[in-house]
Write an enzyme that holds these catalytic residues in place. Structure first.
Site, short mmCIF file in Angstrom:
data_model
loop_
_atom_site.label_atom_id
_atom_site.label_comp_id
_atom_site.label_asym_id
_atom_site.label_seq_id
_atom_site.Cartn_x
_atom_site.Cartn_y
_atom_site.Cartn_z
N TYR A 103 29.33 34.25 35.32
CA TYR A 103 29.33 34.04 33.87
C TYR A 103 28.30 32.98 33.51
O TYR A 103 28.14 31.99 34.23
CB TYR A 103 30.70 33.56 33.38
N TYR A 142 33.78 39.07 41.12
CA TYR A 142 33.62 37.65 41.46
C TYR A 142 34.92 37.09 42.02
O TYR A 142 36.00 37.59 41.72
CB TYR A 142 33.14 36.85 40.24
N ARG A 152 38.12 39.38 41.43
CA ARG A 152 38.38 40.21 40.26
C ARG A 152 37.57 41.50 40.34
O ARG A 152 36.39 41.48 40.68
CB ARG A 152 37.97 39.51 38.95
N HIS A 155 34.90 44.03 35.38
CA HIS A 155 35.64 44.14 34.11
C HIS A 155 34.82 43.55 32.97
O HIS A 155 33.98 42.68 33.17
CB HIS A 155 37.00 43.43 34.19
N HIS A 157 35.63 41.82 29.21
CA HIS A 157 36.67 41.30 28.31
C HIS A 157 36.41 41.77 26.89
O HIS A 157 35.26 41.79 26.43
CB HIS A 157 36.66 39.77 28.32
FE FE2 Z 1 36.53 37.74 33.66
#
Ligand code: FE2
Length: 239
Positions: A103, A142, A152, A155, A157
């Site tokens: 991110y 990640y 995870r 995905h 969000h």
């Molecule tokens: Fe996330």
């Protein structure tokens, strides 16, 4: 405004507030039973967001004319209410990791490269038929600190408001065939298999654009029997 109360969720289609396998829910779930409230104008109305004040950014695969690294994808779908009617002119916001699973946020310490051409946040508005469309990069998996060797799945969000506070939805779109899905405590917090399936985008070659991008369909239902389950933001997504 239709003053009919919104339907309650169907048992098993939403994650319990306390989901021990998703560790941080233990720190934030209510410890008292929830008090049901009648649906008044407070619940059946909500904020209105206009494109003039909140400009749309539907292609987040490019920053300043420079393409992000990764697999370019188109994600489109419809936003529907509990009766299957389109929700027009409603704001959808998304945020996601880059293709390497990182991110663009200071709290993300994952040892994966940032991409100066990818910020990972977008905003769209549904049209009169409830349709929306984004162009982005397929996000990478990640690691996260939930348990040993926790990763995870890919995905994106999503945040939606819909027509009222009772239709507020924070969720995540997953990708079909992801081997991490059976291992993911957030995805698997939703007890009902059919409801979990509604969180997975559908690969659609009809959405793909030849020589340019693959495509996925992700329809979102706000409330009701077929509602898209809530998926809490993870530790990065909360920022
Ligand atoms: Fe996330």
């Amino acid at each position: 405004m239709d003053d009919k109360p919104f339907r309650p969720n169907v048992t098993g289609t939403q994650a319990p507030y306390d989901s021990p396998s998703y560790r941080s829910t233990g720190l934030r779930h209510p410890t008292q039973p929830l008090a049901p409230l009648p649906h008044t104008i407070t619940e059946t109305t909500g904020p209105r967001f206009s494109q003039s004040r909140f400009p749309a950014t539907i292609d987040i695969s490019v920053v300043g004319g420079r393409a992000a690294v990764g697999e370019r994808i188109i994600v489109e779908g419809r936003v529907l209410d509990e009766d299957g009617r389109p929700v027009p002119h409603t704001m959808i916001e998304l945020w996601q990791a880059n293709a390497a699973g990182r991110y663009a946020h200071p709290s993300d310490r994952h040892d994966a490269p940032l991409d100066g051409n990818f910020r990972g946040t977008g905003r769209a508005f549904t049209d009169a038929d409830g349709k929306y469309r984004f162009v982005t990069i397929k996000p990478g998996a990640y690691p996260w600190g939930n348990h040993f060797n926790a990763w995870r799945p890919n995905h994106i969000h999503y945040s939606l408001f819909g027509p009222g506070f009772a239709t507020r939805l924070i969720t995540q779109m997953y990708f079909p065939g992801d081997p991490l899905l059976p291992l993911d405590p957030i995805f698997n917090c939703v007890p009902d298999a059919g409801a979990r399936e509604r969180l997975i985008g559908v690969f659609d070659i009809g959405i793909a654009k030849p020589d340019w991008a693959l495509g996925y369909r992700f329809d979102i239902v706000l409330r009701g029997r077929g509602a898209t389950p809530v998926q809490a933001a993870d530790e990065h997504g909360e920022h």
